[in-house]
Design an enzyme around this catalytic site. Structure first.
Site, PDB file in Angstrom:
ATOM      1  CB  SER A   7      -0.909   0.009   1.226  1.00  0.00           C
ATOM      2  OG  SER A   7      -1.504   1.284   1.385  1.00  0.00           O
ATOM      3  CG  HIS A  32      -4.054  -1.565  -1.599  1.00  0.00           C
ATOM      4  ND1 HIS A  32      -5.147  -2.283  -2.036  1.00  0.00           N
ATOM      5  CD2 HIS A  32      -4.500  -0.811  -0.560  1.00  0.00           C
ATOM      6  CE1 HIS A  32      -6.193  -1.989  -1.291  1.00  0.00           C
ATOM      7  NE2 HIS A  32      -5.836  -1.080  -0.391  1.00  0.00           N
ATOM      8  CG  ASP A  34      -5.034   2.302   1.291  1.00  0.00           C
ATOM      9  OD1 ASP A  34      -6.011   1.546   1.275  1.00  0.00           O
ATOM     10  OD2 ASP A  34      -3.896   1.933   1.644  1.00  0.00           O
ATOM     11  CG  MET A  36      -8.132   7.140   2.792  1.00  0.00           C
ATOM     12  SD  MET A  36      -7.227   7.126   4.369  1.00  0.00           S
ATOM     13  CE  MET A  36      -6.469   5.505   4.291  1.00  0.00           C
ATOM     14  CG  HIS A  65      -9.526   0.243  -0.367  1.00  0.00           C
ATOM     15  ND1 HIS A  65      -8.937   0.002   0.861  1.00  0.00           N
ATOM     16  CD2 HIS A  65     -10.868   0.240  -0.133  1.00  0.00           C
ATOM     17  CE1 HIS A  65      -9.867  -0.135   1.776  1.00  0.00           C
ATOM     18  NE2 HIS A  65     -11.054   0.015   1.198  1.00  0.00           N
ATOM     19  CG  MET A  67     -11.210   3.231   2.291  1.00  0.00           C
ATOM     20  SD  MET A  67      -9.808   3.041   3.429  1.00  0.00           S
ATOM     21  CE  MET A  67      -8.463   3.273   2.258  1.00  0.00           C
ATOM     22  CG  MET A 136     -11.499  -2.515   5.350  1.00  0.00           C
ATOM     23  SD  MET A 136      -9.888  -2.140   4.613  1.00  0.00           S
ATOM     24  CE  MET A 136      -9.097  -1.197   5.948  1.00  0.00           C
ATOM     25  CG  PHE A 142      -5.429   7.196  10.810  1.00  0.00           C
ATOM     26  CD1 PHE A 142      -4.842   8.429  10.596  1.00  0.00           C
ATOM     27  CD2 PHE A 142      -6.728   7.159  11.294  1.00  0.00           C
ATOM     28  CE1 PHE A 142      -5.515   9.598  10.867  1.00  0.00           C
ATOM     29  CE2 PHE A 142      -7.426   8.321  11.580  1.00  0.00           C
ATOM     30  CZ  PHE A 142      -6.817   9.550  11.365  1.00  0.00           C
ATOM     31  CG  ASP A 174      -5.919  -2.634   3.551  1.00  0.00           C
ATOM     32  OD1 ASP A 174      -4.933  -2.459   4.280  1.00  0.00           O
ATOM     33  OD2 ASP A 174      -6.381  -1.760   2.808  1.00  0.00           O
ATOM     34  N   GLY A 196       1.322  -1.983   4.243  1.00  0.00           N
ATOM     35  CA  GLY A 196       1.930  -0.664   4.045  1.00  0.00           C
ATOM     36  C   GLY A 196       3.075  -0.435   5.000  1.00  0.00           C
TER      37      GLY A 196
END
Length: 218
Positions: A7, A32, A34, A36, A65, A67, A136, A142, A174, A196
């Site tokens: 990640s 990956h 993330d 957000m 992903h 979010m 998850m 975070f 993840d 990550g």
């Protein structure tokens, strides 16, 4: 087969291309991403313009992903940016089948994610239409959080769910994945490990990827 998907949430963006090269040398399978929005989760990361700049840097599949509170409005942007798959949260999609169908219409692999407190019953009906289920194992928002140990049972339940599908479905995990728990997660049925902090906190990123794979498969 276990896939390793580092990640970029924990990467050093000032030397991102160099770090991606190390991931490639280490044998990473996917990258990956993330994404957000500061609304669905309490953090803000990066968007499609950053992903677009990454696409020429690597041939590894880009695993987005989302979010975010309203993922549907971002699907076109990330498809144009060059991602290979998009995963959305069941918690943010009131019309999940429509969202998944839109992802696939864009020519991408589609995934659905569930937070630790969300029941797997919420995704039972969508399994025939997705390529990936993401469990998850921390509360999202975070990096560097500790793996919630009770999620192992949920991974096992999800594995049984995807095994019953009429098409191949990856089971991605993840959150807090590291060398200490990778084997247990893989044995529970995961096929893709997102990591990550446990990779990018190491001095040798290439070696960190290799050690995580070894831990998951030995």
């Amino acid at each position: 087969m276990i896939r390793i998907a580092p990640s970029l949430l924990s990467a050093n963006f000032s030397i991102l291309e160099a770090q991606i090269r190390q991931l490639e040398r280490g044998g990473a399978d996917w990258i990956h991403l993330d994404i957000m929005d500061g609304h669905f989760v309490p953090n803000l990361t990066f968007g499609a313009p950053v992903v677009r700049s990454l696409r020429p840097v690597t041939r590894l599949p880009l695993d987005a992903h989302l979010m975010v509170r309203e993922p549907d409005r971002l699907l076109d942007d990330f498809q144009k940016a060059g991602v290979d798959r998009i995963t959305v949260h069941v918690e943010t999609c009131p019309h999940l089948h429509r969202t998944v169908t839109q992802i696939r219409t864009l020519g991408l692999k589609a995934g659905v994610a569930v937070n630790p407190s969300t029941s797997l019953s919420t995704i039972e009906e969508i399994i025939p239409f997705v390529d990936l289920v993401l469990i998850m194992t921390v509360n999202p928002g975070f990096g560097g959080q500790k793996f919630i140990s009770t999620m192992l049972e949920k991974i096992e339940q999800a594995a049984r769910l995807v095994e019953s599908a009429s098409q191949p479905v990856e089971l991605e995990v993840d959150g807090g994945v590291d060398e200490k728990n990778a084997r247990a997660i893989a044995r529970a049925g995961a096929t893709v490990l997102v990591a990550g902090h446990s990779i990018f906190s190491k001095g040798d990123i290439r070696r960190a990827v290799q050690l995580l794979r070894k831990a998951a498969t030995e």
